[in-house]
Design a protein around this motif. Structure first.
Motif, PDB file in Angstrom:
ATOM      1  N   ALA A  79      75.492 -47.940 108.136  1.00 37.02           N
ATOM      2  CA  ALA A  79      76.924 -47.925 107.849  1.00 37.02           C
ATOM      3  C   ALA A  79      77.300 -48.997 106.828  1.00 37.02           C
ATOM      4  CB  ALA A  79      77.719 -48.127 109.124  1.00 37.02           C
ATOM      5  N   ALA A  80      78.158 -48.615 105.886  1.00 34.53           N
ATOM      6  CA  ALA A  80      78.808 -49.559 104.979  1.00 34.53           C
ATOM      7  C   ALA A  80      80.302 -49.288 105.063  1.00 34.53           C
ATOM      8  CB  ALA A  80      78.302 -49.388 103.557  1.00 34.53           C
ATOM      9  N   ILE A  81      81.078 -50.304 105.387  1.00 34.56           N
ATOM     10  CA  ILE A  81      82.523 -50.139 105.572  1.00 34.56           C
ATOM     11  C   ILE A  81      83.214 -50.395 104.231  1.00 34.56           C
ATOM     12  CG2 ILE A  81      84.472 -50.745 107.021  1.00 34.56           C
ATOM     13  CD1 ILE A  81      81.882 -49.719 108.448  1.00 34.56           C
ATOM     14  N   SER A  82      84.041 -49.428 103.795  1.00 35.91           N
ATOM     15  CA  SER A  82      84.613 -49.517 102.455  1.00 35.91           C
ATOM     16  C   SER A  82      85.982 -48.858 102.414  1.00 35.91           C
ATOM     17  CB  SER A  82      83.698 -48.831 101.436  1.00 35.91           C
ATOM     18  OG  SER A  82      84.299 -48.769 100.167  1.00 35.91           O
ATOM     19  N   ASP A 119      79.651 -53.216 109.560  1.00 35.55           N
ATOM     20  CA  ASP A 119      78.786 -53.160 108.377  1.00 35.55           C
ATOM     21  C   ASP A 119      77.327 -53.363 108.773  1.00 35.55           C
ATOM     22  OD1 ASP A 119      79.529 -52.534 105.827  1.00 35.55           O
ATOM     23  OD2 ASP A 119      80.132 -54.544 105.254  1.00 35.55           O
ATOM     24  N   GLY A 120      76.457 -52.487 108.296  1.00 32.61           N
ATOM     25  CA  GLY A 120      75.033 -52.621 108.544  1.00 32.61           C
ATOM     26  C   GLY A 120      74.538 -51.975 109.813  1.00 32.61           C
ATOM     27  N   ASP A 121      75.447 -51.520 110.667  1.00 32.76           N
ATOM     28  CA  ASP A 121      75.016 -50.826 111.883  1.00 32.76           C
ATOM     29  C   ASP A 121      74.292 -49.532 111.522  1.00 32.76           C
ATOM     30  OD1 ASP A 121      76.041 -52.691 113.619  1.00 32.76           O
ATOM     31  OD2 ASP A 121      77.857 -51.552 114.110  1.00 32.76           O
ATOM     32  N   ILE A 122      73.351 -49.154 112.358  1.00 31.44           N
ATOM     33  CA  ILE A 122      72.754 -47.829 112.242  1.00 31.44           C
ATOM     34  C   ILE A 122      73.631 -46.861 113.028  1.00 31.44           C
ATOM     35  CG2 ILE A 122      70.713 -46.407 112.643  1.00 31.44           C
ATOM     36  CD1 ILE A 122      70.392 -48.617 110.533  1.00 31.44           C
ATOM     37  N   ILE A 123      73.972 -45.750 112.371  1.00 34.31           N
ATOM     38  CA  ILE A 123      74.854 -44.766 112.990  1.00 34.31           C
ATOM     39  C   ILE A 123      74.154 -43.413 113.082  1.00 34.31           C
ATOM     40  CG2 ILE A 123      76.999 -45.888 112.291  1.00 34.31           C
ATOM     41  CD1 ILE A 123      77.153 -43.977 109.909  1.00 34.31           C
ATOM     42  N   GLY A 154      65.801 -49.427 105.787  1.00 30.36           N
ATOM     43  CA  GLY A 154      65.065 -48.250 105.365  1.00 30.36           C
ATOM     44  C   GLY A 154      65.855 -46.963 105.392  1.00 30.36           C
ATOM     45  N   ARG A 155      67.127 -46.997 105.797  1.00 34.53           N
ATOM     46  CA  ARG A 155      67.925 -45.768 105.907  1.00 34.53           C
ATOM     47  C   ARG A 155      68.879 -45.646 104.725  1.00 34.53           C
ATOM     48  NH1 ARG A 155      65.024 -44.854 110.851  1.00 34.53           N
ATOM     49  NH2 ARG A 155      64.258 -46.988 110.954  1.00 34.53           N
ATOM     50  N   GLU A 156      69.246 -44.398 104.430  1.00 36.93           N
ATOM     51  CA  GLU A 156      70.292 -44.153 103.443  1.00 36.93           C
ATOM     52  C   GLU A 156      71.618 -44.687 103.991  1.00 36.93           C
ATOM     53  OE1 GLU A 156      71.029 -42.858  99.582  1.00 36.93           O
ATOM     54  OE2 GLU A 156      69.159 -43.096 100.703  1.00 36.93           O
ATOM     55  N   VAL A 157      72.493 -45.114 103.080  1.00 39.92           N
ATOM     56  CA  VAL A 157      73.742 -45.750 103.473  1.00 39.92           C
ATOM     57  C   VAL A 157      74.876 -44.729 103.492  1.00 39.92           C
ATOM     58  CG1 VAL A 157      75.465 -47.468 102.818  1.00 39.92           C
ATOM     59  CG2 VAL A 157      73.024 -47.998 102.626  1.00 39.92           C
ATOM     60  N   ALA A 158      75.623 -44.720 104.596  1.00 35.76           N
ATOM     61  CA  ALA A 158      76.814 -43.877 104.741  1.00 35.76           C
ATOM     62  C   ALA A 158      78.046 -44.777 104.727  1.00 35.76           C
ATOM     63  CB  ALA A 158      76.760 -43.089 106.043  1.00 35.76           C
ATOM     64  N   ARG A 159      79.010 -44.470 103.861  1.00 33.42           N
ATOM     65  CA  ARG A 159      80.232 -45.268 103.769  1.00 33.42           C
ATOM     66  C   ARG A 159      81.326 -44.670 104.642  1.00 33.42           C
ATOM     67  NH1 ARG A 159      82.029 -46.429  97.765  1.00 33.42           N
ATOM     68  NH2 ARG A 159      81.876 -44.165  97.597  1.00 33.42           N
ATOM     69  N   PRO A 167      87.461 -48.383 106.844  1.00 31.99           N
ATOM     70  CA  PRO A 167      87.580 -49.358 107.937  1.00 31.99           C
ATOM     71  C   PRO A 167      88.296 -48.810 109.168  1.00 31.99           C
ATOM     72  CG  PRO A 167      88.065 -50.403 105.830  1.00 31.99           C
ATOM     73  CD  PRO A 167      87.918 -48.943 105.547  1.00 31.99           C
ATOM     74  N   VAL A 168      89.292 -47.952 108.981  1.00 32.07           N
ATOM     75  CA  VAL A 168      90.023 -47.402 110.127  1.00 32.07           C
ATOM     76  C   VAL A 168      89.093 -46.559 110.994  1.00 32.07           C
ATOM     77  CG1 VAL A 168      91.880 -45.846 110.823  1.00 32.07           C
ATOM     78  CG2 VAL A 168      92.238 -47.464 108.938  1.00 32.07           C
ATOM     79  N   ASP A 169      88.294 -45.709 110.367  1.00 31.15           N
ATOM     80  CA  ASP A 169      87.382 -44.848 111.111  1.00 31.15           C
ATOM     81  C   ASP A 169      86.265 -45.654 111.761  1.00 31.15           C
ATOM     82  OD1 ASP A 169      88.704 -42.405 110.388  1.00 31.15           O
ATOM     83  OD2 ASP A 169      87.828 -42.612 108.394  1.00 31.15           O
ATOM     84  N   ALA A 170      85.787 -46.687 111.062  1.00 26.68           N
ATOM     85  CA  ALA A 170      84.723 -47.521 111.626  1.00 26.68           C
ATOM     86  C   ALA A 170      85.217 -48.287 112.849  1.00 26.68           C
ATOM     87  CB  ALA A 170      84.210 -48.483 110.560  1.00 26.68           C
TER      88      ALA A 170
END
Length: 764
Positions: free
Chosen positions: A681-684, A664-668, A646-651, A654-657
């Motif tokens: 979170a979406a890792i890209s 991927d998919g974590d709530i941040i 239900g949340r908007e996705v923030a990209r 990978p280094v920062d994540a």
């Protein structure tokens, strides 16, 4: 159409639709080579629980308790006649007690592609007729800085963004496109008034296949589509001017700039060159200097500079660059860089501001006018740059600078909003909340319970575009569309014209507002201007009834002649630019005379005053979303399909994540000193290191708790952005970038309540 299908149009495409009593079936226009998936948001929204079905009034406003406005405030359901009587009395009270300059007519022009049911035109016409005017806003959130700087430098915003280089020219002539901020397809899929064919993807593919080289200067790789086969230059966010200066320095020191063009078509280059070479400040703006600022290797800067003059080169600057502090500078410096190459005015070359920022750009202009609702004359002189609404409400009577003038913020007692959601597009929403508690009354026409509706006092249910007839048209789209009603209005919803007509009747100005016409007669009247222009040139010009039967009408286009800049290049004496000198102003005596430290007389590298810090080490990019227009229909099926939990996705890169233990998919949780929000979170690797990408448009959804800065549980980035102007020149929006910290969220996950309507209550 047959079988219940009706032609219709939207800002993101023409289509046909039919209603089965529960949902809408959508068929994109068969002639559109790349229809927008945003059309999918129509399918389930007409009867969504978020729709406003009846007039509602905040209970504390009715009872004059003086309680601050709150998103969880109680509303009372009232009959239309009663609420219109209340509103007419309140408008009269404010106007009589304080004058028309105490009323702010808030609106934004994206409510509908229809030219009659254009909320912005309707509200402005009503306020002009009823009260002789209102406090207005100027410019836009998208182009607040460029709309002010460009007339000083080159000419009108319209001429340089929409009547300039076309996609056909690029496909045929351009050898290199240097796109600062890119040209993302998600942006060009939208055009105010409608767009019947999305051509940008195929145009870039065709150009790339012919040999055009595209360079994307952006923190986001997908700011140019795969079809462009672009070279990605992910320089540090906000350092584009430094890169442009480094390129310009290399051109000069290697003798690659066009001295003849600069001498004949420009003014002030000599003063700018002194700055470029560091003659006065001791700092040459060479490639090494630019490399330290941008992170791009100096050798790559020099190599790119050498390549620019080798063929037909086009410099573009996106809206995104000027939606930041000192946003005037990249717009101006991009034009100067193009002037140094000497190709301004050539087919497919030179400079085009905001190409690809909207579906309007890069297209031929219609040869006849489109229907336009007249707004009347505004007799109130007071205005604000559109992004300064919080400043105005919080600081009545305070002076502010704008484009060489010192103006004063008016004392607003009533805000009347129709067709817009400032709690989506304005910066620093927590500050906006405080500002929206200043006026005595806030009125809104709205289709759904947006955050703005929830923060208003009088909420009037408005129809959605599919619930009324209209005419879809844009000045750069070669089709007029009959927007036929698809479904009956939800509940007691009325269109804006019907609401304003009823108010005008109560205020004694109905005839002046309606001119004796109903909605159908107004559409026929507005269509007639287009029909007569077609007939005068011997083109197909059916009467309104025949146009409505057909469902569309072709609008011929003007020749692809390059517009203002082509004419200027061909004969700079006969076709002078509308600047003080009649030439390209590399140095502006006018701007220099304003004596603004944050916008000097020539393009200048001015670093952001809020750079990343050890605490807030990431730069947030808050750009336009791909699954909706702004925040419109955020509850729609296509918009919802992109969210996670239900949340908007923030990209994130990978280094920062990895450094933050985010998968991927974590709530941040994203936060800074202004506020905080949750996102998924979406890792890209399509996002540069040090950057978080969170699009705008998720409806602001504050959690219960701290009243000053509640956590937005849905992912609206504007709880984080700064509410400061681009400079004293333009006072534009700076909401594109800010600095944040990011961490994995491990607490209980709050529910999304953004789309839940308030429960009506009785008065005490």
């Amino acid at each position: 159409m047959n079988d219940g299908w009706s032609s219709h149009s939207s800002h993101w495409g023409a289509f046909s639709a039919r209603w089965d009593g529960r949902g809408v079936e959508i068929a994109p226009d068969p002639g559109d080579p790349a229809p927008s998936p945003i059309l999918g948001n129509f399918t389930d929204t007409l009867r969504h629980r978020a729709r406003i079905e009846r007039p509602m009034v905040r209970r504390s406003w009715l009872e004059k308790t003086g309680e601050p406005r709150a998103f969880d405030g109680a509303f009372v359901e009232l009959p239309w006649d009663e609420v219109l009587d209340l509103l007419a009395a309140e408008l009269s009270r404010v106007h009589t007690s304080y004058g028309a300059d105490a009323i702010y007519g808030g609106s934004y022009g994206w409510a509908s592609a229809g030219r009659f049911h254009h909320a912005q035109s309707q509200i402005h016409r009503f306020l002009n007729v009823a009260f002789g005017g209102y406090v207005r806003s100027v410019n836009s959130y998208s182009a607040g800085a460029s709309a002010v700087i460009l007339p000083h430098v080159l000419g009108s915003f319209e001429a340089l963004s929409r009547r300039n280089v076309t996609w056909d020219q690029i496909s045929e002539h351009t050898d290199l496109v240097l796109a600062f901020g890119g040209m993302a397809l998600k942006n060009s899929m939208v055009a105010s008034g409608g767009i019947s064919r999305h051509i940008e993807r195929d145009a870039m593919r065709k150009a790339a296949q012919r040999g055009t080289r595209f360079y994307c200067v952006s923190p986001l790789r997908d700011d140019l589509p795969e079809q462009a086969d672009a070279t990605w230059l992910p320089i540090k966010v906000g350092t584009d001017v430094a890169l442009m200066l480094g390129l310009a320095h290399s051109l000069v020191t290697e003798g690659l700039h066009d001295r003849g063009f600069l001498a004949r078509y420009c003014t002030g280059y000599e003063l700018f060159e002194r700055y470029l070479l560091g003659i006065d400040d001791g700092q040459p703006k060479h490639a090494g200097w630019a490399s330290e600022i941008t992170g791009m290797p100096a050798a790559d800067i020099v190599a790119l500079a050498r390549r620019l003059p080798q063929g037909r080169t086009l410099i573009t600057v996106s809206h995104s660059l000027q939606r930041a502090q000192h946003g005037e500078q990249p717009v101006w410096m991009g034009a100067v860089l193009a002037a140094m190459l000497g190709q301004i005015g050539l087919p497919g070359g030179g400079y085009n501001y905001a190409l690809g920022a909207l579906g309007h750009t890069g297209r031929r202009v219609n040869a006849v006018p489109i229907p336009t609702m007249p707004q009347g004359r505004n007799g109130v002189d007071a205005f604000i740059p559109v992004a300064r609404i919080s400043d105005m409400l919080l600081n009545p009577g305070r002076p502010f600078d704008y484009n060489g003038r010192t103006l004063t913020y008016p004392d607003i007692k009533l805000v009347y909003w129709a067709g817009g959601n400032p709690f989506h597009h304005h910066q620093d929403i927590n500050r906006l909340r405080r500002a929206f508690n200043v006026p005595q009354t806030i009125v809104v026409h709205e289709t759904a319970w947006t955050p703005t509706a929830r923060f208003s006092d009088i909420v009037l249910p408005a129809t959605m575009t599919l619930e009324r007839d209209d005419i879809g048209a844009a000045a750069t789209d070669p089709r007029l569309i009959a927007m036929r009603k698809v479904a009956p209005p939800v509940g007691e919803a009325r269109d804006d014209f019907e609401i304003f007509s009823a108010l005008a009747r109560r205020l004694g100005v109905e005839q002046a507002f309606t001119e004796g016409r109903d909605s159908r007669q107004w559409m026929e009247h507005l269509y007639e201007t287009t029909r007569q222009a077609l007939a005068a040139r011997g083109w197909d010009a059916p009467d309104f009834a025949e146009f409505w039967r057909r469902g569309e009408l072709a609008l011929p286009s003007e020749p692809d002649d390059g517009g203002l800049l082509r004419a200027f290049r061909n004969d700079p004496e006969a076709h002078k630019l509308p600047t003080p000198s009649g030439k390209i102003e590399i140095f502006s005596e006018t701007i220099a005379g304003f004596d603004y430290a944050d916008c000097p007389g020539h393009p200048t590298w001015l670093p952001c005053t809020e750079p990343p810090t050890p605490r807030y080490a990431l730069t947030l990019i808050a750009n336009q979303p791909a699954t909706r227009l702004h925040s419109q229909l955020d509850f729609g099926r296509h918009s919802q399909s992109s969210k996670i939990a239900g949340r908007e996705v923030a990209r994130l890169n990978p280094v920062d994540a990895e450094a933050r233990g985010i998968a991927d998919g974590d709530i941040i949780r994203l936060f800074n000193d202004r506020g905080a929000c949750l996102a998924a979170a979406a890792i890209s690797d399509r996002v540069a290191e040090g950057v978080v990408h969170l699009p705008t448009g998720a409806w602001y959804d504050p959690a219960a708790g701290d009243a000053d800065a509640p956590l937005c549980v849905h992912g609206n980035p504007n709880v984080l952005t700064r509410d400061v102007g681009t400079s004293r020149l333009a006072q534009g929006c700076t909401g594109q970038v800010t600095i944040v910290a990011c961490e994995k969220y491990t607490g209980p996950l709050p529910p999304i309540l953004a789309y839940e309507p308030p429960t009506p209550v009785a008065q005490r």
